[in-house]
Structure formats: C-alpha cells, structure tokens
Design an enzyme around this catalytic site. Structure first.
Site, PDB file in Angstrom:
ATOM      1  N   CYS A 106       0.823  -1.203   0.000  1.00  0.00           N
ATOM      2  CA  CYS A 106       0.000   0.000   0.000  1.00  0.00           C
ATOM      3  C   CYS A 106       0.866   1.266   0.000  1.00  0.00           C
ATOM      4  O   CYS A 106       1.584   1.526  -0.950  1.00  0.00           O
ATOM      5  CB  CYS A 106      -0.988  -0.060   1.162  1.00  0.00           C
ATOM      6  SG  CYS A 106      -2.423   1.005   0.986  1.00  0.00           S
ATOM      7  N   HIS A 107       0.816   2.076   1.062  1.00  0.00           N
ATOM      8  CA  HIS A 107       1.590   3.314   1.142  1.00  0.00           C
ATOM      9  C   HIS A 107       3.003   3.089   1.697  1.00  0.00           C
ATOM     10  O   HIS A 107       3.796   4.030   1.761  1.00  0.00           O
ATOM     11  CB  HIS A 107       0.858   4.333   2.023  1.00  0.00           C
ATOM     12  CG  HIS A 107      -0.354   4.926   1.390  1.00  0.00           C
ATOM     13  ND1 HIS A 107      -1.558   4.262   1.330  1.00  0.00           N
ATOM     14  CD2 HIS A 107      -0.548   6.113   0.774  1.00  0.00           C
ATOM     15  CE1 HIS A 107      -2.443   5.031   0.720  1.00  0.00           C
ATOM     16  NE2 HIS A 107      -1.860   6.152   0.361  1.00  0.00           N
TER      17      HIS A 107
END
Length: 181
Positions: A106-107
């Site tokens: 994800c991030h």
C-alpha cells in the site's frame, strides 16, 4: 525464519499488519513488532480506530542482523511517520545493504523512497504513490504483487488490502527461500 514488522506508533492499516503476521506464523516463522516507541501501536480499519498491538522492540535498539526479512505494512499515516524517523529509515536501508528481502504494501513504499532504495527497481503500491516512485528512480506497475530482484535482495510489493493473499504468498515464499539452510 525471524521476520521484523516495522510500524509507527499509530496509523497502521490493521489488516495489512494482521494478515501478513499470521502468514509468517503459518509458514513456521516468528514475527516481531518493531516500532519507533515502546508500548502499543494503534492500528486502524481505514479511518476508524482498530486494535492495539504490543511492541516487541524499539527500532533504535534493534539490529537488522537478528532478522531474515522485513515487512512494512501500509496505512497512510504509518509510512509517513516512519519516513520522518532516522532510525526507522536506517533500519530499512540496512536490510537492503545486507541483501535481505523486504515486503511492502500500500503506502509503505514511502519509507522505501526515504531510504533511497527504490531507484532501478520495479514495484507496485497504492496508485497515489506512482509519481513518488517514478521521481525516486523506480518503475511503478499496477499489479496485485510484484517481486523485484534487481539488486542484492528481493523487494516484494503490493497495492492494497484486496491483494493480501497474493502479497502474503509471494513474500512468505521469498522469505523461506532465503532463510532455508
């Protein structure tokens, strides 16, 4: 296989911590929760508070050599805080310098960018990071999981919680491969 999970004190996407954690256990490994502060970390289910999890070790006093691999869970606030912590960034970089595999979802690639380990690699992430990855010299792809072996270690990346099955399968296979006697 001993695997470090590096997280900030809060802002971790809970499912991106708990499912990979369980995958390490299911693969016969031993996960350890590493954070920038002692105590417990606060996870989130997107924007809602989730559970808290006890920290095993503080990153400033932890040696990467004690681990076979590193997992970086996502959440927006988690990697944003980690990339501002010099000890956390150095810990991530040490895994790359020593050729150990790293998995990020994800991030979490924001922390990889800050550690200056993205250049020349192909990875995936939450779509909003594509420009950051490109600006750091990496190649961004829109795939559920990407294993990049361009360098001394493998980098396993994934886009989002919907891709967790592919992500956990890829990184547990890679971790087992490098930690096998």
């Amino acid at each position: 296989m001993r695997i470090a999970f590096l997280v900030a004190p809060e802002g971790i996407e809970q499912v991106e911590l708990t499912e990979p954690w369980q995958a390490v256990i299911d693969a016969g490994g031993s996960p350890s929760l590493i954070s920038t502060e002692e105590g417990c970390v606060q996870a989130f289910n997107h924007l809602d508070r989730g559970d808290t999890f006890p920290v095993d070790q503080v990153v400033g006093g932890t040696d990467h050599a004690d681990f076979d691999g590193l997992v970086l869970p996502g959440g927006v606030a988690n990697p944003d805080a980690l990339r501002m912590d010099e000890s956390a960034v150095a810990f991530v970089r040490a895994f790359f310098d020593s050729g150990k595999p790293v998995a990020a979802i994800c991030h979490a690639p924001w922390t990889l960018i800050e550690a200056d380990v993205v250049g020349g690699r192909t990875l995936t992430s939450w779509p909003s990071l594509r420009t950051d990855i490109r600006n750091a010299g990496g190649t961004w792809v829109d795939e559920p999981v990407r294993v990049c072996r361009n360098g001394p270690n493998a980098l396993i990346t994934s886009r989002r919680p919907d891709d967790l099955k592919d992500f956990t399968g890829a990184f547990t296979e890679e971790f087992a491969r490098v930690s096998a006697p």
